[in-house]
Design a protein around this motif. Structure first.
Motif, PDB file in Angstrom:
ATOM      1  N   SER A 176       0.809  -1.210   0.000  1.00 25.90           N
ATOM      2  CA  SER A 176       0.000   0.000   0.000  1.00 25.90           C
ATOM      3  C   SER A 176       0.847   1.267   0.000  1.00 25.90           C
ATOM      4  CB  SER A 176      -0.916   0.010   1.227  1.00 25.90           C
ATOM      5  OG  SER A 176      -0.163   0.161   2.425  1.00 25.90           O
TER       6      SER A 176
ATOM      7  N   LYS B 273       3.277   2.496  -5.444  1.00 25.47           N
ATOM      8  CA  LYS B 273       2.369   2.584  -6.583  1.00 25.47           C
ATOM      9  C   LYS B 273       3.123   2.196  -7.849  1.00 25.47           C
ATOM     10  CE  LYS B 273       3.106   7.509  -7.606  1.00 25.47           C
ATOM     11  NZ  LYS B 273       2.433   8.825  -7.783  1.00 25.47           N
TER      12      LYS B 273
ATOM     13  N   GLN C  25      -1.534   6.482  -1.548  1.00 27.43           N
ATOM     14  CA  GLN C  25      -2.613   5.578  -1.895  1.00 27.43           C
ATOM     15  C   GLN C  25      -3.765   5.691  -0.890  1.00 27.43           C
ATOM     16  OE1 GLN C  25      -2.672   3.859  -4.669  1.00 27.43           O
ATOM     17  NE2 GLN C  25      -0.611   4.404  -5.280  1.00 27.43           N
TER      18      GLN C  25
ATOM     19  N   ASP D  13      -5.750   8.721  -1.753  1.00 30.60           N
ATOM     20  CA  ASP D  13      -6.576   8.487  -2.948  1.00 30.60           C
ATOM     21  C   ASP D  13      -7.815   7.658  -2.610  1.00 30.60           C
ATOM     22  OD1 ASP D  13      -4.716   9.878  -4.407  1.00 30.60           O
ATOM     23  OD2 ASP D  13      -3.658   8.090  -5.135  1.00 30.60           O
ATOM     24  N   VAL D  14      -7.646   6.651  -1.754  1.00 28.34           N
ATOM     25  CA  VAL D  14      -8.787   5.800  -1.403  1.00 28.34           C
ATOM     26  C   VAL D  14      -9.831   6.591  -0.617  1.00 28.34           C
ATOM     27  CG1 VAL D  14      -9.476   3.864   0.063  1.00 28.34           C
ATOM     28  CG2 VAL D  14      -7.545   3.622  -1.470  1.00 28.34           C
TER      29      VAL D  14
ATOM     30  N   GLU E 260     -11.967   8.719  -2.760  1.00 31.26           N
ATOM     31  CA  GLU E 260     -12.804   8.065  -3.762  1.00 31.26           C
ATOM     32  C   GLU E 260     -14.275   8.249  -3.399  1.00 31.26           C
ATOM     33  OE1 GLU E 260     -12.267   6.630  -6.527  1.00 31.26           O
ATOM     34  OE2 GLU E 260     -10.126   6.178  -6.605  1.00 31.26           O
TER      35      GLU E 260
ATOM     36  N   ASN F 186      -5.370  -2.728  -9.787  1.00 34.49           N
ATOM     37  CA  ASN F 186      -4.973  -1.606  -8.933  1.00 34.49           C
ATOM     38  C   ASN F 186      -4.674  -2.167  -7.543  1.00 34.49           C
ATOM     39  OD1 ASN F 186      -4.541   0.872  -7.775  1.00 34.49           O
ATOM     40  ND2 ASN F 186      -6.399   1.808  -8.579  1.00 34.49           N
TER      41      ASN F 186
ATOM     42  N   GLU G  17      -3.873   0.399  -4.413  1.00 30.23           N
ATOM     43  CA  GLU G  17      -5.047   1.045  -3.825  1.00 30.23           C
ATOM     44  C   GLU G  17      -5.918   0.025  -3.104  1.00 30.23           C
ATOM     45  OE1 GLU G  17      -8.454   4.286  -5.204  1.00 30.23           O
ATOM     46  OE2 GLU G  17      -6.752   3.787  -6.507  1.00 30.23           O
TER      47      GLU G  17
END
Length: 305
Positions: free
Chosen positions: A48, A51, A71, A74-75, A78, A274, A277
Motif C-alpha cells: 500500500s 504505486k 494511496q 486516494d482511497v 474516492e 490496482n 489502492e
C-alpha cells in the motif's frame, strides 16, 4: 579436602526444557498465525506504500515506486469510500443487535427447564451456519427474485408489491441472509456459556421466590456477559468483512454495485490490477475494524465495571 556436589547435566537441562515447554505448545498456533495473518498483513501494508509507474510509453515497463501514504489519500477521496463505509455502519447498527437478540432468545429457550428435544433443536438452529455462504446467498436470491420467488408471489396475491432486490430493500435482504446464517453460530456460544453456569444458582433463586423472568434478566444474562461481548466482537469483525452475499446479489440485482461494501470495493480494485489502492483500502478496513472492536470492548468493560 571436601568437594562441593556438582549438579548433574540432566538436572541442569531440566529448567531450560521447562522454560521452553509453553512455547512448544504455542507453536501450532503461532506458526499459522505468523504465516497466514501477520505476513499477509505486513505485505499488504508494504504494497500500500507503493504505486505502479510505467516508463517508456504505452509499451514500456512498469515498476513499483515508493509513494508513502498517497494511496491512502486516494482511497479516502474516492466517491465510493464514504458511501460503502456508511452503508456497512448502518448495516451493523441494525443487523448485529437483531441477530444477537435472536441468538440470546434461542439459547435461553434451549437452556430452560421446560425445553424438550434440545439436541434436535440445537442442530436445527446451527444447520444454516454449516451451509456454504455462496449456497445460502444463491438460495435466498431465488426467494427474493420477483420472477421466481413464492414469497413475492404470495405478497402480490395479498395486494402487497415489494421489490426485495430493489435499492431501498436490498440492504435489509442481505441482512436477513446474514442473520439467518450466523444466528445459530452465536446461539451455540451463548448456550455453551449458559450450560457452564452452576445449576444451584438458579435453584437458590427459585427458593428465594425469584420467577423465571427475574432469573433470566438478573442472573443468567449478567453472568454470560463475556460470551455476549465475544459474539459482539465477532459480529463487528464479520460485518466489515461483508463480501459473499453482496457479490452473489450483484449478479442478479443492479442495486448492488462493485463498490457496495468496502471489502467488495477492495476486491474490485484488485481485479482491475490496482493492487496498491486495494491494499490501502484493505489496511484501512482492518484498522477501522480493530478500532471499533476495541471501542466496543472498552465500552462493555466500563459498563460491567
Amino acid at each position: 579436602m571436601s568437594t562441593s556436589p556438582t549438579t548433574p547435566p540432566r538436572a541442569r537441562r531440566r529448567p531450560a526444557r521447562q522454560a521452553l515447554a509453553p512455547y512448544a505448545f504455542l507453536l501450532p498456533f503461532l506458526v499459522p498465525f505468523v504465516l497466514f495473518t501477520l505476513v499477509p498483513v505486513g505485505y499488504a501494508f508494504w504494497q500500500s506504500l507503493h504505486k505502479t509507474e510505467r516508463t517508456g510509453g504505452t509499451f514500456g515497463h512498469t515498476h513499483a515506486v515508493f509513494a508513502g501514504f498517497e494511496q491512502y489519500a486516494d482511497v479516502v477521496h474516492e466517491p465510493f469510500f464514504g458511501d460503502s463505509v456508511v452503508r456497512v455502519g448502518v448495516f451493523a447498527l441494525v443487523q448485529i443487535p437483531v441477530m444477537l437478540l435472536l441468538s440470546l432468545v434461542l439459547a435461553l429457550l434451549l437452556d430452560s427447564t421446560v425445553a424438550r428435544l434440545r439436541r434436535l433443536f440445537r442442530l436445527v438452529y446451527f444447520v444454516p451456519y454449516g451451509i456454504p455462504g455462496v449456497v445460502a446467498a444463491v438460495m435466498w436470491a431465488f426467494l427474493y427474485d420477483p420472477r421466481l420467488s413464492p414469497i413475492v408471489e404470495l405478497l402480490r396475491s395479498a395486494g402487497i408489491t415489494v421489490d426485495l432486490l430493489g435499492t431501498h430493500l436490498i440492504l435489509f435482504s442481505i441482512g436477513n441472509v446474514v442473520t439467518w446464517t450466523y444466528t445459530g453460530y452465536n446461539m451455540l456460544i451463548l448456550y455453551s456459556a449458559l450450560q457452564a453456569l452452576p445449576a444451584d444458582i438458579g435453584e437458590a433463586a427459585r427458593v428465594d421466590g425469584a420467577g423465571g423472568w427475574t432469573i433470566v434478566t438478573r442472573i443468567k444474562i449478567p453472568m454470560i456477559r463475556p460470551a455476549l461481548v465475544l459474539t459482539g466482537v465477532f459480529s463487528i469483525i464479520g460485518t466489515f468483512q461483508l463480501f459473499t452475499e453482496p457479490q452473489v446479489f450483484r449478479t442478479i440485482s443492479t442495486s448492488v454495485t462493485s463498490t457496495y461494501t468496502p471489502n467488495l470495493a477492495a476486491y474490485s480494485l484488485a481485479s482491475g490490477d490496482n493492487y496498491s489502492e486495494a491494499a490501502a483500502l484493505s489496511v484501512l478496513l482492518a484498522v477501522v475494524t480493530f478500532l471499533l472492536s476495541f471501542a466496543f470492548l472498552r465500552l462493555t468493560s466500563r459498563r460491567q465495571g
